[in-house]
Design a protein around this motif. Structure first.
Motif, PDB file in Angstrom:
ATOM      1  N   ALA A 250     -70.090  -8.864  20.206  1.00  0.00           N
ATOM      2  CA  ALA A 250     -69.978  -8.631  19.062  1.00  0.00           C
ATOM      3  C   ALA A 250     -68.941  -7.631  18.532  1.00  0.00           C
ATOM      4  CB  ALA A 250     -71.318  -8.286  18.235  1.00  0.00           C
ATOM      5  N   ILE A 251     -68.602  -6.582  19.175  1.00  0.00           N
ATOM      6  CA  ILE A 251     -67.461  -5.833  18.950  1.00  0.00           C
ATOM      7  C   ILE A 251     -66.414  -6.314  19.056  1.00  0.00           C
ATOM      8  CG2 ILE A 251     -66.413  -3.501  19.584  1.00  0.00           C
ATOM      9  CD1 ILE A 251     -69.486  -2.452  20.086  1.00  0.00           C
ATOM     10  N   HIS A 252     -66.196  -7.157  20.042  1.00  0.00           N
ATOM     11  CA  HIS A 252     -64.931  -7.841  20.244  1.00  0.00           C
ATOM     12  C   HIS A 252     -64.465  -8.889  19.327  1.00  0.00           C
ATOM     13  CE1 HIS A 252     -61.671  -9.592  22.645  1.00  0.00           C
ATOM     14  NE2 HIS A 252     -62.097 -10.733  22.398  1.00  0.00           N
ATOM     15  N   ILE A 253     -65.616  -9.642  18.850  1.00  0.00           N
ATOM     16  CA  ILE A 253     -65.262 -10.719  17.939  1.00  0.00           C
ATOM     17  C   ILE A 253     -64.822  -9.909  16.559  1.00  0.00           C
ATOM     18  CG2 ILE A 253     -66.467 -12.527  16.459  1.00  0.00           C
ATOM     19  CD1 ILE A 253     -68.259 -12.904  18.924  1.00  0.00           C
ATOM     20  N   PHE A 254     -65.799  -8.940  16.111  1.00  0.00           N
ATOM     21  CA  PHE A 254     -65.480  -8.049  14.735  1.00  0.00           C
ATOM     22  C   PHE A 254     -64.145  -7.429  14.938  1.00  0.00           C
ATOM     23  CE2 PHE A 254     -69.928  -7.995  13.861  1.00  0.00           C
ATOM     24  CZ  PHE A 254     -69.739  -8.568  12.790  1.00  0.00           C
ATOM     25  N   GLU A 255     -63.401  -6.943  16.187  1.00  0.00           N
ATOM     26  CA  GLU A 255     -62.353  -6.446  16.182  1.00  0.00           C
ATOM     27  C   GLU A 255     -61.223  -7.533  15.840  1.00  0.00           C
ATOM     28  OE1 GLU A 255     -62.383  -4.734  19.883  1.00  0.00           O
ATOM     29  OE2 GLU A 255     -63.229  -2.712  19.139  1.00  0.00           O
ATOM     30  N   ASN A 256     -61.233  -8.924  16.466  1.00  0.00           N
ATOM     31  CA  ASN A 256     -60.535  -9.674  16.090  1.00  0.00           C
ATOM     32  C   ASN A 256     -60.432 -10.448  14.847  1.00  0.00           C
ATOM     33  OD1 ASN A 256     -59.547  -9.816  18.874  1.00  0.00           O
ATOM     34  ND2 ASN A 256     -61.014 -11.285  19.499  1.00  0.00           N
ATOM     35  N   LEU A 257     -61.596 -10.317  14.114  1.00  0.00           N
ATOM     36  CA  LEU A 257     -61.695 -10.577  12.714  1.00  0.00           C
ATOM     37  C   LEU A 257     -61.095  -9.732  11.895  1.00  0.00           C
ATOM     38  CD1 LEU A 257     -65.000 -12.406  12.799  1.00  0.00           C
ATOM     39  CD2 LEU A 257     -62.891 -13.515  12.036  1.00  0.00           C
ATOM     40  N   SER A 258     -61.152  -8.333  12.283  1.00  0.00           N
ATOM     41  CA  SER A 258     -60.811  -7.277  11.160  1.00  0.00           C
ATOM     42  C   SER A 258     -59.370  -7.579  10.431  1.00  0.00           C
ATOM     43  CB  SER A 258     -60.580  -5.932  12.027  1.00  0.00           C
ATOM     44  OG  SER A 258     -60.412  -4.924  11.215  1.00  0.00           O
ATOM     45  N   PRO A 259     -58.516  -7.872  10.959  1.00  0.00           N
ATOM     46  CA  PRO A 259     -56.931  -7.949  10.206  1.00  0.00           C
ATOM     47  C   PRO A 259     -57.583  -9.107   8.955  1.00  0.00           C
ATOM     48  CG  PRO A 259     -56.622  -8.320  12.479  1.00  0.00           C
ATOM     49  CD  PRO A 259     -58.239  -8.195  12.599  1.00  0.00           C
ATOM     50  N   TYR A 260     -58.242 -10.274   9.277  1.00  0.00           N
ATOM     51  CA  TYR A 260     -58.663 -11.369   8.580  1.00  0.00           C
ATOM     52  C   TYR A 260     -59.580 -10.508   7.238  1.00  0.00           C
ATOM     53  CZ  TYR A 260     -56.681 -14.110  12.179  1.00  0.00           C
ATOM     54  OH  TYR A 260     -56.183 -14.667  13.173  1.00  0.00           O
ATOM     55  N   PHE A 261     -60.349  -9.965   7.658  1.00  0.00           N
ATOM     56  CA  PHE A 261     -61.311  -9.375   6.570  1.00  0.00           C
ATOM     57  C   PHE A 261     -60.316  -8.267   5.694  1.00  0.00           C
ATOM     58  CE2 PHE A 261     -64.931  -9.782   9.693  1.00  0.00           C
ATOM     59  CZ  PHE A 261     -65.457 -10.868   9.176  1.00  0.00           C
ATOM     60  N   GLN A 262     -59.614  -7.613   6.232  1.00  0.00           N
ATOM     61  CA  GLN A 262     -58.774  -6.801   5.404  1.00  0.00           C
ATOM     62  C   GLN A 262     -57.673  -7.465   4.522  1.00  0.00           C
ATOM     63  OE1 GLN A 262     -56.675  -4.203   8.253  1.00  0.00           O
ATOM     64  NE2 GLN A 262     -58.493  -2.966   8.873  1.00  0.00           N
ATOM     65  N   GLY A 263     -57.194  -8.810   4.960  1.00  0.00           N
ATOM     66  CA  GLY A 263     -56.467  -9.338   4.326  1.00  0.00           C
ATOM     67  C   GLY A 263     -57.000 -10.068   3.105  1.00  0.00           C
ATOM     68  N   LEU A 264     -58.235 -10.583   3.314  1.00  0.00           N
ATOM     69  CA  LEU A 264     -59.246 -11.026   2.324  1.00  0.00           C
ATOM     70  C   LEU A 264     -59.774 -10.179   1.554  1.00  0.00           C
ATOM     71  CD1 LEU A 264     -60.747 -13.940   4.494  1.00  0.00           C
ATOM     72  CD2 LEU A 264     -59.099 -14.210   2.621  1.00  0.00           C
ATOM     73  N   GLY A 265     -59.865  -8.907   1.593  1.00  0.00           N
ATOM     74  CA  GLY A 265     -60.393  -7.858   0.920  1.00  0.00           C
ATOM     75  C   GLY A 265     -60.062  -7.404  -0.434  1.00  0.00           C
ATOM     76  N   ASP A 266     -59.082  -8.129  -1.028  1.00  0.00           N
ATOM     77  CA  ASP A 266     -58.474  -7.676  -2.206  1.00  0.00           C
ATOM     78  C   ASP A 266     -58.669  -9.113  -3.414  1.00  0.00           C
ATOM     79  OD1 ASP A 266     -56.200  -8.026  -4.493  1.00  0.00           O
ATOM     80  OD2 ASP A 266     -56.470  -5.894  -3.900  1.00  0.00           O
ATOM     81  N   PRO A 267     -59.123  -8.968  -4.536  1.00  0.00           N
ATOM     82  CA  PRO A 267     -59.524 -10.107  -5.213  1.00  0.00           C
ATOM     83  C   PRO A 267     -58.410 -10.679  -5.566  1.00  0.00           C
ATOM     84  CG  PRO A 267     -60.515  -8.026  -6.188  1.00  0.00           C
ATOM     85  CD  PRO A 267     -59.705  -7.563  -4.881  1.00  0.00           C
ATOM     86  N   ILE A 268     -57.020 -10.314  -5.678  1.00  0.00           N
ATOM     87  CA  ILE A 268     -55.907 -11.068  -6.045  1.00  0.00           C
ATOM     88  C   ILE A 268     -55.567 -11.908  -4.718  1.00  0.00           C
ATOM     89  CG2 ILE A 268     -53.297 -10.831  -6.366  1.00  0.00           C
ATOM     90  CD1 ILE A 268     -54.937 -10.061  -8.662  1.00  0.00           C
ATOM     91  N   ARG A 269     -55.684 -11.346  -3.487  1.00  0.00           N
ATOM     92  CA  ARG A 269     -55.557 -12.335  -2.227  1.00  0.00           C
ATOM     93  C   ARG A 269     -56.317 -13.494  -2.259  1.00  0.00           C
ATOM     94  NH1 ARG A 269     -53.796  -7.023  -0.731  1.00  0.00           N
ATOM     95  NH2 ARG A 269     -55.619  -6.597   0.748  1.00  0.00           N
ATOM     96  N   GLN A 270     -57.651 -13.124  -2.834  1.00  0.00           N
ATOM     97  CA  GLN A 270     -58.752 -14.102  -2.705  1.00  0.00           C
ATOM     98  C   GLN A 270     -58.260 -15.195  -3.572  1.00  0.00           C
ATOM     99  OE1 GLN A 270     -62.567 -12.029  -3.421  1.00  0.00           O
ATOM    100  NE2 GLN A 270     -62.104 -10.733  -1.844  1.00  0.00           N
ATOM    101  N   GLN A 271     -57.894 -14.937  -4.736  1.00  0.00           N
ATOM    102  CA  GLN A 271     -57.269 -15.767  -5.692  1.00  0.00           C
ATOM    103  C   GLN A 271     -55.987 -16.662  -5.376  1.00  0.00           C
ATOM    104  OE1 GLN A 271     -56.201 -14.039  -9.683  1.00  0.00           O
ATOM    105  NE2 GLN A 271     -58.315 -13.069  -9.750  1.00  0.00           N
ATOM    106  N   ILE A 272     -55.169 -15.993  -4.682  1.00  0.00           N
ATOM    107  CA  ILE A 272     -54.136 -16.792  -3.879  1.00  0.00           C
ATOM    108  C   ILE A 272     -54.781 -17.657  -2.702  1.00  0.00           C
ATOM    109  CG2 ILE A 272     -52.228 -16.578  -2.364  1.00  0.00           C
ATOM    110  CD1 ILE A 272     -51.544 -13.875  -3.852  1.00  0.00           C
ATOM    111  N   ILE A 273     -55.592 -17.347  -2.174  1.00  0.00           N
ATOM    112  CA  ILE A 273     -56.351 -18.238  -1.001  1.00  0.00           C
ATOM    113  C   ILE A 273     -56.804 -19.461  -1.671  1.00  0.00           C
ATOM    114  CG2 ILE A 273     -58.277 -18.472   0.675  1.00  0.00           C
ATOM    115  CD1 ILE A 273     -55.492 -16.917   1.981  1.00  0.00           C
TER     116      ILE A 273
END
Length: 106
Positions: free
Chosen positions: A10-33
């Motif tokens: 689980a920790i390994h999966i979360f570590e690999n997902l962390s940059p994606y979660f950070q990238g998606l963590g802003d409402p403006i970036r969510q709007q762009i997506i």
């Protein structure tokens, strides 16, 4: 012992997902997506027409999304066109969902 292995996975999966979660963590970036889901490919001017921010601010958010691996850019003439790059994040999310389904059954 198997709990420890499960936790490590689980920790390994979360570590690999962390940059994606950070990238998606802003409402403006969510709007762009969201825009790119609807339109597939857009340049910064087209995106800025739909986002209540300046073009440089939109460019900054696009840079963060690129660094996170969520979008890709293709140069066509003098314009840069952005599109989604979701294959890896989708695969990781599927791993996470599968892990939770298997390990967290009560």
């Amino acid at each position: 012992m198997s709990e420890f292995i499960g936790n490590q996975k689980a920790i390994h999966i979360f570590e690999n997902l962390s940059p994606y979660f950070q990238g998606l963590g802003d409402p403006i970036r969510q709007q762009i997506i969201s825009l790119l889901i609807d339109r597939e490919t857009m340049n910064v001017s087209q995106i800025a027409e739909h986002i209540p921010m300046s073009r440089p601010t939109v460019s900054h958010h696009l840079k963060i999304l690129r660094q996170a691996g969520l979008i890709k850019v293709q140069k066509k003439g003098t314009e840069m066109f952005y599109s989604l790059e979701f294959n890896e994040v989708i695969a990781l999310m599927k791993q996470l969902v599968h892990f939770v389904e298997v390990e967290c059954q009560y």
